[in-house]
Design a protein around this motif. Structure first.
Motif, PDB file in Angstrom:
ATOM      1  N   PHE A 125      -4.829   5.903  -9.272  1.00 42.76           N
ATOM      2  CA  PHE A 125      -4.085   4.755  -8.747  1.00 42.76           C
ATOM      3  C   PHE A 125      -4.398   4.563  -7.260  1.00 42.76           C
ATOM      4  CE2 PHE A 125      -0.387   2.596  -6.985  1.00 42.76           C
ATOM      5  CZ  PHE A 125      -0.120   1.611  -7.941  1.00 42.76           C
ATOM      6  N   GLY A 126      -4.390   5.668  -6.510  1.00 45.47           N
ATOM      7  CA  GLY A 126      -4.742   5.594  -5.094  1.00 45.47           C
ATOM      8  C   GLY A 126      -6.205   5.263  -4.884  1.00 45.47           C
ATOM      9  N   ASP A 127      -7.072   5.812  -5.741  1.00 47.38           N
ATOM     10  CA  ASP A 127      -8.506   5.547  -5.620  1.00 47.38           C
ATOM     11  C   ASP A 127      -8.811   4.060  -5.798  1.00 47.38           C
ATOM     12  OD1 ASP A 127      -9.098   8.197  -5.198  1.00 47.38           O
ATOM     13  OD2 ASP A 127      -9.594   8.616  -7.290  1.00 47.38           O
ATOM     14  N   TYR A 128      -8.140   3.402  -6.735  1.00 49.49           N
ATOM     15  CA  TYR A 128      -8.396   1.979  -6.979  1.00 49.49           C
ATOM     16  C   TYR A 128      -8.100   1.157  -5.724  1.00 49.49           C
ATOM     17  CZ  TYR A 128      -8.250   3.276 -11.976  1.00 49.49           C
ATOM     18  OH  TYR A 128      -8.477   3.851 -13.198  1.00 49.49           O
ATOM     19  N   HIS A 129      -7.010   1.492  -5.060  1.00 54.53           N
ATOM     20  CA  HIS A 129      -6.663   0.763  -3.835  1.00 54.53           C
ATOM     21  C   HIS A 129      -7.673   1.061  -2.728  1.00 54.53           C
ATOM     22  CE1 HIS A 129      -2.831   0.290  -5.948  1.00 54.53           C
ATOM     23  NE2 HIS A 129      -2.562  -0.691  -5.109  1.00 54.53           N
ATOM     24  N   ALA A 130      -8.138   2.306  -2.660  1.00 52.54           N
ATOM     25  CA  ALA A 130      -9.095   2.670  -1.611  1.00 52.54           C
ATOM     26  C   ALA A 130     -10.429   1.955  -1.812  1.00 52.54           C
ATOM     27  CB  ALA A 130      -9.304   4.180  -1.596  1.00 52.54           C
ATOM     28  N   VAL A 131     -10.932   1.950  -3.033  1.00 52.51           N
ATOM     29  CA  VAL A 131     -12.234   1.328  -3.287  1.00 52.51           C
ATOM     30  C   VAL A 131     -12.150  -0.188  -3.121  1.00 52.51           C
ATOM     31  CG1 VAL A 131     -12.016   1.003  -5.796  1.00 52.51           C
ATOM     32  CG2 VAL A 131     -14.254   1.390  -4.799  1.00 52.51           C
ATOM     33  N   ALA A 132     -11.004  -0.786  -3.471  1.00 53.55           N
ATOM     34  CA  ALA A 132     -10.842  -2.225  -3.289  1.00 53.55           C
ATOM     35  C   ALA A 132     -10.867  -2.575  -1.806  1.00 53.55           C
ATOM     36  CB  ALA A 132      -9.532  -2.692  -3.927  1.00 53.55           C
ATOM     37  N   ARG A 133     -10.194  -1.773  -1.015  1.00 54.33           N
ATOM     38  CA  ARG A 133     -10.120  -2.057   0.428  1.00 54.33           C
ATOM     39  C   ARG A 133     -11.487  -1.909   1.079  1.00 54.33           C
ATOM     40  NH1 ARG A 133      -7.029  -3.542   4.192  1.00 54.33           N
ATOM     41  NH2 ARG A 133      -6.843  -2.598   6.239  1.00 54.33           N
ATOM     42  N   LEU A 134     -12.212  -0.850   0.746  1.00 47.46           N
ATOM     43  CA  LEU A 134     -13.521  -0.635   1.342  1.00 47.46           C
ATOM     44  C   LEU A 134     -14.542  -1.650   0.848  1.00 47.46           C
ATOM     45  CD1 LEU A 134     -13.942   3.235   1.509  1.00 47.46           C
ATOM     46  CD2 LEU A 134     -14.074   1.625   3.393  1.00 47.46           C
ATOM     47  N   SER A 135     -14.320  -2.186  -0.352  1.00 42.56           N
ATOM     48  CA  SER A 135     -15.248  -3.167  -0.905  1.00 42.56           C
ATOM     49  C   SER A 135     -14.992  -4.569  -0.369  1.00 42.56           C
ATOM     50  CB  SER A 135     -15.153  -3.179  -2.440  1.00 42.56           C
ATOM     51  OG  SER A 135     -15.473  -1.907  -2.969  1.00 42.56           O
TER      52      SER A 135
END
Length: 502
Positions: A277-287
């Motif tokens: 769940f946290g990873d999805y938010h991190a990858v979305a932000r960096l992308s």
């Protein structure tokens, strides 16, 4: 080429971009290099605990790479469709080792490693079915409306902070200069020389690891490093590895199911879902794209569950989204889904090649440690960057973030001092009044596994505090956060276009 902006300042290749195939292959391999340490460490830890014969270990490691390749292709194509690598989860390692210990204790004679592995497979398959239900029934996605940047910031930051003492990082005590060299090279290529050459801009991780490995290999060949040295590169082991390895479902036998083991594994799966769940938010932000919608979260968790079922049938330790390649996106600006898919295809093929698995295993821990420092540091910064939506003059926000970060580090440290799930269960039985409940195996194992996962602890603490301490929506950052979140319809329409056109 995309011109989207993320917290890293640029996105060289956006999610939908497709670089030329030769470039994509190198970029894809680079993404996978960031997770090599973990995807090799988990099978080696399990193989050691199982007492697996040396001749079987290369095939076991190769199976993890095959599963990683297939799971990544499935997730990036039919799951959340983010450029995120799937690999062996540390969150499921604690219950896996518990299963192995119990089975081996009850089978002192005979091929104990095979019996333990079949029980482990069964526990993963059944627990993964629950994960499939949580995902595709939308149970985790429904929590989206209760999640604010105050929760997401410490949760993502703890992904990196909780791994500061990873074995590959602590290996610096044996060879600190090799770890430092790797880190310096990655920083040099990505931050100082990025404008000097496009190669440095796109491949800082790949170049840093390869240059450090070549230096370590040369020092090993001329005798400066011996087999007892942490920087030693054993090239002879590559030549002696099998050329091709048979890898297929049920290769170790039919999984066995034991209820107690399944319950323990459910705790590991729960921690894995929280981390993803946290990873999805991190990858979305960096992308450089909006925060994930409920629909995308549900598709991602559901697909992770399906791939965990597959991983159990293949005989590995499970599958989950990896944080490591998210850090690579921040350093390189390469957020292309196509690139990650190319890398997954390469890993899928080479997973059958014994030489490859053994070559990867020769990368010394200090080199992987230097890589981790760069990757995990980037993830910490990405997590904290979510606080731009939050009123940091608010004492309640500062309090929630601070307590979440501290408990996310302190509680896992306590669990580490306890030593094992069994020791924790024994300690819980002595608790006044609640001892019989907390000391029950299912309850104690669940608390132990989740308590050993820093971001699970910090995320849960932040979730409870942020939703119970009074605060306005503007103060908590929910107003701006919702404006930055993609609509469910946007994900559905993009997915429909993919099914029709791609």
């Amino acid at each position: 080429m995309s011109d989207s902006d993320g917290p890293s300042g640029f996105v060289e290749y956006g999610i939908e971009d497709r670089p030329p195939i030769p470039t994509s292959i190198l970029l894809g391999v680079q993404h996978y290099l960031t997770m090599v340490g973990a995807n090799v460490a988990v099978p080696l830890i399990l193989a050691g605990a199982l007492g697996m014969p040396d001749a079987v270990v290369p095939r076991f490691v190769g199976t993890f790479f095959v599963v990683s390749g297939i799971a990544t292709l499935a997730q990036t194509t039919f799951g959340n469709r983010y450029p995120i690598v799937q690999g062996a989860p540390f969150s499921m390692l604690a219950p896996a080792l518990a299963v192995i210990g119990v089975v081996q204790a009850s089978n002192p004679a005979g091929p104990a490693w095979e019996a333990a592995l079949l029980q482990l497979q069964g526990a993963i398959v059944v627990a993964a079915v629950v994960e499939v239900a949580v995902g595709y029934l939308g149970l985790l996605g429904r929590l989206r409306s209760y999640i604010s940047p105050v929760i997401i910031a410490p949760t993502i930051a703890l992904i990196g902070l909780a791994l500061f003492n990873a074995p590959q990082v602590t290996a610096a005590s044996g060879n600190w200069w090799l770890l430092g060299l790797t880190l310096v090279l990655i920083v040099l290529f990505s931050q100082y020389l990025g404008d000097a050459s496009r190669a440095f801009q796109l491949f800082p991780v790949l170049l840093g690891v390869v240059v450090a490995w070549i230096i370590a290999a040369v020092l090993s060949v001329i005798g400066v490093y011996g087999p007892e040295t942490s920087g030693f590169v054993d090239l002879a082991s590559v030549a002696s590895a099998p050329a091709l390895m048979p890898i297929y479902p049920l290769q170790w036998g039919v999984p066995q199911i034991e209820t107690a083991f399944v319950i323990g594994m459910l705790a590991g799966v729960a921690a894995s879902m929280l981390e993803s769940f946290g990873d999805y938010h991190a990858v979305a932000r960096l992308s450089g794209v909006g925060a994930p919608s409920e629909e995308r979260i549900n598709h991602g968790i559901g697909m992770e569950g399906l791939m965990n079922v597959f991983a159990g049938l293949m005989g590995t330790g499970g599958s989950t989204s990896y944080s490591e390649n998210i850090g690579a996106i921040g350093l390189t600006g390469v957020a292309s889904r196509y690139v990650v898919q190319i890398g997954a295809a390469v890993m899928l093929v080479v997973g059958f090649v014994g030489y490859f698995g053994q070559l990867i295993a020769t990368i010394p821990d200090p080199i992987v440690g230097g890589l981790y420092v760069a990757m995990f540091g980037q993830i910490v910064a990405v997590g904290l960057s979510n606080l731009e939506y939050v009123d940091l003059d608010s004492s309640r926000n500062v309090f929630v973030v601070g307590i979440a970060l501290f408990t996310g580090l302190a509680v896992p440290a306590y669990m580490g001092n306890v030593g094992s799930a069994a020791a924790f269960r024994e300690g819980m039985r002595g608790v006044a009044v609640l001892g019989p409940v907390l000391g029950a195996r299912a309850v104690a194992d669940t608390i132990y596994v989740i308590g050993s996962t820093g971001m699970a602890v910090g995320g849960l603490v932040a979730f409870v505090l942020d939703n119970t301490i009074e605060g306005t929506r503007e103060e908590r950052g929910l107003v701006e956060w919702e404006q930055a979140t993609e609509e469910d319809a946007a994900f559905r329409s993009a997915f429909d276009r993919f099914l029709r056109d791609d």
